[in-house]
Design an enzyme around this catalytic site. Structure first.
Site, short mmCIF file in Angstrom:
data_model
loop_
_atom_site.label_atom_id
_atom_site.label_comp_id
_atom_site.label_asym_id
_atom_site.label_seq_id
_atom_site.Cartn_x
_atom_site.Cartn_y
_atom_site.Cartn_z
N HIS A 77 0.82 -1.21 0.00
CA HIS A 77 0.00 0.00 0.00
C HIS A 77 0.85 1.26 0.00
O HIS A 77 0.37 2.33 -0.38
CB HIS A 77 -0.96 -0.02 1.18
CG HIS A 77 -2.12 -0.93 0.98
ND1 HIS A 77 -3.38 -0.70 1.52
CD2 HIS A 77 -2.24 -2.09 0.28
CE1 HIS A 77 -4.20 -1.67 1.16
NE2 HIS A 77 -3.53 -2.53 0.41
N ASN A 107 -7.32 1.42 3.85
CA ASN A 107 -6.42 1.31 5.00
C ASN A 107 -7.12 1.46 6.35
O ASN A 107 -6.62 0.95 7.36
CB ASN A 107 -5.32 2.38 4.91
CG ASN A 107 -4.40 2.17 3.73
OD1 ASN A 107 -4.11 1.05 3.33
ND2 ASN A 107 -3.93 3.27 3.14
N HIS A 205 -1.68 -13.23 -0.49
CA HIS A 205 -2.88 -13.59 0.27
C HIS A 205 -2.85 -15.05 0.71
O HIS A 205 -3.85 -15.55 1.23
CB HIS A 205 -4.14 -13.32 -0.56
CG HIS A 205 -4.37 -11.86 -0.82
ND1 HIS A 205 -5.15 -11.38 -1.86
CD2 HIS A 205 -3.91 -10.75 -0.16
CE1 HIS A 205 -5.17 -10.06 -1.83
NE2 HIS A 205 -4.42 -9.66 -0.81
#
Length: 320
Positions: A77, A107, A205
């Site tokens: 991010h 976020n 992930h």
């Protein structure tokens, strides 16, 4: 740590050599940037940098098994907004006219691990004051977190400096768990990342958790929106390739993961890569490491640009 997720000594050495060669190639211009970064950047000024970062993360893992996945997400991010400049770490600061990126939808109440980053920064400032940037801390923390969870290790190009601004507009356009495949491809392509990078980086992930409100099934009766679910229900805290098998069974938690197989354009773009990584963990590891280097080279500040923050949450105070 599952034995199947580690390499034997000889293949791992060969793997690291391959990644090191990729670093030399990729550090010279991913997305038009990356020049000036070097894996030996701190060898003279702060030779214990990686060991210090690793020690703090290891200590944090004792009480928080989620922290490796959380730290790699911070690096993602950060790099996707303004490039890899540590802008995500900045808090609101009215005096410096800074609005934090931490409160954007992608976020807010989701990005975590900032306290661990603070701990790493304190330890590095004690050892080598004013030397190691917060942006480089995120890059190193991501690599170390993956390696500690059983995944690949790679040589991290270093020498990034810290930004002094945030970019809320760009932060509001971070990849979403509800993005269709073509939107994800466009967001990655805009940063110089291709379909292989997309599928490989989404492979992060394979460990960690997500709030149920962001999953395909949403929250079950009685669950709060913030209730956590494992992204990989087979080995939730191990970095391996089982995530791709979950996609092949149609059981991905995040819609943005499953679209790499189910979207109409997937068959000719991402689906073959998903199948390839599902059948070959070494192939996934090799590509994941290369894509992490590539992502880490997005628009870094080097030379005299930016600064080395003393506190990752605040820009340095300027003399008046």
């Amino acid at each position: 740590m599952a034995p199947s997720s580690r390499f034997s000594l000889a293949p791992r050495g060969s793997f690291l050599l391959t990644v090191a060669l990729l670093v030399l190639l990729l550090s010279h211009g991913t997305h038009g940037h990356g020049a000036g970064l070097s894996s030996s950047f701190y060898d003279g000024s702060c030779p214990g940098t990686r060991d210090i970062v690793r020690r703090v993360i290891q200590d944090a893992r004792v009480t928080d098994t989620r922290i490796p996945a959380s730290l790699i997400r911070l690096h993602f991010h950060d790099c996707f907004v303004n490039g890899c400049d540590g802008s995500l770490l900045l808090d609101d600061d009215a005096q410096a006219a800074i609005m934090t990126e931490k409160n954007v939808p992608a976020n807010d109440n989701s990005a975590r691990g900032f306290g661990v980053v603070d701990g790493i920064k304190r330890a590095l400032e004690n050892a080598c004051p004013g030397v190691v940037s917060c942006a480089d801390i995120l890059a190193l923390a991501a690599e170390i977190s993956v390696e500690l969870a059983g995944g690949p290790s790679w040589t991290v190009p270093l020498g990034r400096r810290d930004g002094t601004t945030t970019n809320i507009e760009s932060a509001n356009n971070l990849p979403s768990p509800f993005d269709p495949l073509e939107t994800l491809q466009e967001k990655f392509r805009n940063l110089g990342l291709d379909d292989t990078d997309l599928v490989a980086l989404q492979g992060a992930h394979t460990f960690g958790r997500a709030q149920c409100q962001f999953t395909q099934k949403n929250c079950t009766a009685g669950q709060s929106e913030g209730a956590l679910v494992n992204l990989d229900d087979v080995t939730p805290d191990v970095f391996d390739n089982k995530y791709y098998g979950i996609l092949l069974r149609g059981r991905a938690q995040l819609p943005s993961d499953q679209v790499m197989l189910s979207d109409p354009v997937a068959a000719r773009t991402t689906a073959p890569i998903v199948r390839r990584f599902s059948g070959n963990q070494k192939d996934f590891f090799r590509n994941f490491a290369a894509s992490m280097v590539k992502m880490g080279n997005i628009s870094p500040l080097t030379g005299r640009d930016g600064e080395i923050r003393k506190n990752c949450r605040r820009v340095n105070k300027k003399p008046y």
